[in-house]
Design an enzyme around this catalytic site. Structure first.
Site, PDB file in Angstrom:
ATOM      1  N   SER A 101       3.188  45.551 -14.625  1.00 51.54           N
ATOM      2  CA  SER A 101       3.467  44.715 -15.389  1.00 51.54           C
ATOM      3  C   SER A 101       4.884  45.604 -16.214  1.00 51.54           C
ATOM      4  O   SER A 101       5.499  45.243 -16.771  1.00 51.54           O
ATOM      5  CB  SER A 101       1.798  45.409 -16.822  1.00 51.54           C
ATOM      6  N   LYS A 124       7.572  43.483 -17.100  1.00 53.85           N
ATOM      7  CA  LYS A 124       7.423  42.608 -18.335  1.00 53.85           C
ATOM      8  C   LYS A 124       8.813  43.561 -19.059  1.00 53.85           C
ATOM      9  O   LYS A 124       9.620  43.098 -20.026  1.00 53.85           O
ATOM     10  CB  LYS A 124       6.194  42.754 -19.299  1.00 53.85           C
ATOM     11  N   SER A 177       0.326  44.864 -23.073  1.00 55.38           N
ATOM     12  CA  SER A 177       0.856  44.536 -21.405  1.00 55.38           C
ATOM     13  C   SER A 177       0.057  43.067 -21.216  1.00 55.38           C
ATOM     14  O   SER A 177      -0.874  42.135 -20.374  1.00 55.38           O
ATOM     15  CB  SER A 177       0.537  45.153 -20.454  1.00 55.38           C
ATOM     16  N   LYS A 222       6.828  51.187 -20.155  1.00 55.28           N
ATOM     17  CA  LYS A 222       5.896  50.614 -19.785  1.00 55.28           C
ATOM     18  C   LYS A 222       5.080  50.826 -18.369  1.00 55.28           C
ATOM     19  O   LYS A 222       5.681  51.683 -17.737  1.00 55.28           O
ATOM     20  CB  LYS A 222       6.651  49.086 -19.301  1.00 55.28           C
TER      21      LYS A 222
END
Length: 345
Positions: A63, A66, A119, A218
């Protein structure tokens, strides 16, 4: 990100040569098991690599994908307050989710917070379809973003980071993409938010709660990618970005690397804006100035290895006030760091 803008150098009308003389740092607390498969720490504004380990190994990144999803959407000049009707293609995506339902209405701003704080893979899909029209087209936009950031060993084929062939990056590239993204104030605001009140979403990034100065960005995990984390922190007038891929102890390892780099490096002002800058011309000195500050992170032993050279135009006396009359170049250990324009004072 308050107090950091004055160190921004991207507005310089100058050329910048990336010089990486990374110091290999290992804390006595670090065990072999806690070291990520790929690691990279850079300083945000200069993009100097302060530490690296297998930084160019291509790996899945879960993730942390992202980060590119968010900045690509923000750069698309879309209305963040526009209401989006969730399409059925964005419902029921595997992995972490906002549990979006077909026909629900969310603003793009909501979806970006859900993307980065919770997320949401379904949020990623909804953003990709809304901004790009299709997952493939939005992935192409993400790859263009990576190119702009200088991330040349990265390839995106989806917006969420679930395992897929030819979807990969490196720790160095992730740091560069994040540095590019963090020049966007809205991105910084989103990733630094601990709790998004309108939707009651809490940020999953534990570093925001446990490390002083942490300001994003993140988390990521899949079985294939392992635990991944991209983090940023500001301390001592310097913002660092740390990217870890496939690391069993992401938070502990990030804290170690931040502590080591903040301790080892100082962000030194090598040129200050609007200060008199002596420019040699035919045996005399002309008063000149640079329009922007230039700061650079240096080890203690490197401070004496900085050299600043200047070069005047042929006829600087014919120039009016505030017109270009020369250039300066900054070298570290005889290697060019940065060159910029000088103007008549």
């Amino acid at each position: 990100m308050k107090g950091v803008k004055k160190f921004l150098i991207c507005s310089f009308s100058a050329s910048f040569a990336l010089l990486a003389i990374p110091r290999v740092l290992k804390s006595e607390k670090t065990s072999a098991a806690s070291i990520g498969r790929s690691e990279c720490v850079i300083e945000l504004h200069s993009r100097r690599v302060l530490y690296e380990y297998n930084a160019d190994t291509r790996l899945p990144m879960a993730s942390t994908t992202k980060i590119a999803t968010a900045i690509t959407a923000l750069n698309a000049s879309v209305d963040l307050q526009e209401e989006i009707i969730i399409p059925k293609e964005a419902v029921g995506i595997d992995g972490s989710s906002l549990y979006l339902q077909e026909g629900e209405k969310y603003t793009l701003n909501d979806l970006l917070y859900g993307l980065m704080l919770r997320s949401g893979n379904d949020a990623a899909k909804a953003i990709a379809l809304t901004v790009g029209g299709s997952e493939a087209e939005f992935s192409a936009m993400m790859n263009a973003t990576a190119q702009k950031a200088g991330a040349l060993a990265t390839n995106f084929v989806n917006s969420h980071g679930l395992p897929q062939d030819k979807h990969y990056t490196t720790a160095r590239d992730l740091s560069y993409i994040t540095a590019y993204a963090m020049h966007n104030p809205t991105f910084c605001e989103i990733v630094g938010t601990k709790y998004y009140e309108p939707r009651r979403w809490q940020n999953k990034n534990k570093l925001l709660y446990r490390y002083e100065g942490a300001c994003g960005v993140k988390t990521g995990y899949t079985k294939e990618a392992g635990r991944c984390l991209v983090s940023s922190a500001t301390k001592n007038q310097m913002t660092l970005i740390c990217s870890l891929l496939n690391c069993s102890q992401t938070y502990e390892r990030t804290e170690e690397l931040f502590d080591d780099c903040f301790s080892a490096y100082q962000n030194i002002p090598l040129v200050l804006a609007n200060r008199p800058f002596p420019l040699a011309y035919k045996g005399k000195f002309i008063k000149a100035y640079a329009k922007d500050d230039f700061y650079y992170p240096l080890l203690e032993e490197e401070k004496g290895l900085i050299e600043i050279k200047t070069k005047s135009l042929k006829e600087p006396f014919d120039k009016k006030e505030n017109e270009k009359i020369g250039e300066f170049q900054i070298y570290l250990s005889k290697q060019l760091l940065f060159s910029g324009n000088l103007y008549k004072l």
